[in-house]
Write a protein that holds these residues in place. Structure first.
Motif, PDB file in Angstrom:
ATOM      1  N   ASN A  58     -14.919  -5.361   1.781  1.00  0.00           N
ATOM      2  CA  ASN A  58     -13.868  -5.459   2.250  1.00  0.00           C
ATOM      3  C   ASN A  58     -12.575  -5.075   1.226  1.00  0.00           C
ATOM      4  OD1 ASN A  58     -14.494  -5.482   5.295  1.00  0.00           O
ATOM      5  ND2 ASN A  58     -15.012  -7.542   4.312  1.00  0.00           N
ATOM      6  N   ASP A  59     -13.014  -4.223   0.380  1.00  0.00           N
ATOM      7  CA  ASP A  59     -11.968  -3.931  -0.800  1.00  0.00           C
ATOM      8  C   ASP A  59     -10.901  -2.973  -0.190  1.00  0.00           C
ATOM      9  OD1 ASP A  59     -10.538  -2.923  -2.961  1.00  0.00           O
ATOM     10  OD2 ASP A  59     -12.265  -3.136  -4.166  1.00  0.00           O
ATOM     11  N   ILE A  60      -9.852  -3.225   0.481  1.00  0.00           N
ATOM     12  CA  ILE A  60      -8.943  -2.474   1.068  1.00  0.00           C
ATOM     13  C   ILE A  60      -8.363  -1.176   0.133  1.00  0.00           C
ATOM     14  CG2 ILE A  60      -6.777  -2.254   2.350  1.00  0.00           C
ATOM     15  CD1 ILE A  60      -7.546  -5.476   3.002  1.00  0.00           C
ATOM     16  N   GLY A  61      -8.044  -1.459  -1.052  1.00  0.00           N
ATOM     17  CA  GLY A  61      -7.616  -0.667  -1.904  1.00  0.00           C
ATOM     18  C   GLY A  61      -8.539   0.478  -2.181  1.00  0.00           C
ATOM     19  N   ALA A  62      -9.767  -0.063  -2.432  1.00  0.00           N
ATOM     20  CA  ALA A  62     -10.773   0.951  -2.980  1.00  0.00           C
ATOM     21  C   ALA A  62     -10.910   1.802  -1.645  1.00  0.00           C
ATOM     22  CB  ALA A  62     -11.938   0.428  -3.437  1.00  0.00           C
ATOM     23  N   ASP A  86      -3.211 -10.057   3.108  1.00  0.00           N
ATOM     24  CA  ASP A  86      -4.356  -9.719   2.446  1.00  0.00           C
ATOM     25  C   ASP A  86      -4.283  -8.363   2.405  1.00  0.00           C
ATOM     26  OD1 ASP A  86      -5.028 -12.219   1.447  1.00  0.00           O
ATOM     27  OD2 ASP A  86      -6.696 -12.265   2.934  1.00  0.00           O
ATOM     28  N   PHE A  87      -4.112  -7.419   3.474  1.00  0.00           N
ATOM     29  CA  PHE A  87      -4.231  -6.282   3.786  1.00  0.00           C
ATOM     30  C   PHE A  87      -2.762  -5.596   3.141  1.00  0.00           C
ATOM     31  CE2 PHE A  87      -2.560  -2.431   6.462  1.00  0.00           C
ATOM     32  CZ  PHE A  87      -3.571  -1.761   6.512  1.00  0.00           C
ATOM     33  N   VAL A  88      -1.642  -6.229   3.188  1.00  0.00           N
ATOM     34  CA  VAL A  88      -0.472  -5.651   2.635  1.00  0.00           C
ATOM     35  C   VAL A  88      -0.404  -5.647   0.988  1.00  0.00           C
ATOM     36  CG1 VAL A  88       2.047  -5.766   2.435  1.00  0.00           C
ATOM     37  CG2 VAL A  88       0.891  -5.960   4.702  1.00  0.00           C
ATOM     38  N   THR A  89      -0.992  -6.863   0.531  1.00  0.00           N
ATOM     39  CA  THR A  89      -1.069  -7.109  -0.872  1.00  0.00           C
ATOM     40  C   THR A  89      -2.069  -6.012  -1.606  1.00  0.00           C
ATOM     41  OG1 THR A  89      -0.609  -9.418  -0.630  1.00  0.00           O
ATOM     42  CG2 THR A  89      -1.753  -8.924  -2.532  1.00  0.00           C
ATOM     43  N   SER A  90      -3.106  -5.937  -0.826  1.00  0.00           N
ATOM     44  CA  SER A  90      -3.950  -4.840  -1.285  1.00  0.00           C
ATOM     45  C   SER A  90      -3.502  -3.416  -1.609  1.00  0.00           C
ATOM     46  CB  SER A  90      -5.486  -4.605  -0.718  1.00  0.00           C
ATOM     47  OG  SER A  90      -5.907  -5.957  -0.527  1.00  0.00           O
TER      48      SER A  90
END
Length: 101
Positions: A58-62, A86-90
């Protein structure tokens, strides 16, 4: 070009990732199978190992940088109960160039 894709047309890998993000949350039994073993669920998906790992972890940024559809990515996070923080931070990390995935 603005947007999250490096290429103008999403790659085959992005297609498969988006297909997984859709199917996990829209097809009966897929979320249960994914949660039981993300590794096994993703085993037959023709994606590079780095992208498979990003989805599994679940690496949102990648996933975003690899061409994840933003709506499917958000729905995936909601479905897995990944926090808004976590979503927004990523996403902020990749916008600031801090993503190392």
């Amino acid at each position: 070009m603005s947007g999250n894709w490096v290429q103008q047309i999403p790659s085959q890998s992005a297609y498969w990732m988006n297909k997984v993000l859709f199917e996990v949350h829209h097809n009966d039994g897929h979320l249960k199978r994914y949660l039981a073993s993300p590794e096994q669920y993703l085993a037959a998906v023709p994606m590079p190992e780095t992208l498979r790992a990003a989805v599994r972890d679940n690496d949102i940024g990648a996933m975003y940088l690899a061409g994840a559809n933003p709506y499917l990515l958000r729905a995936h996070c909601l479905g897995l109960r990944i926090s808004e923080l976590d979503f927004v931070t990523s996403l902020k990390a990749i916008a600031q160039g801090d993503h190392h995935g």
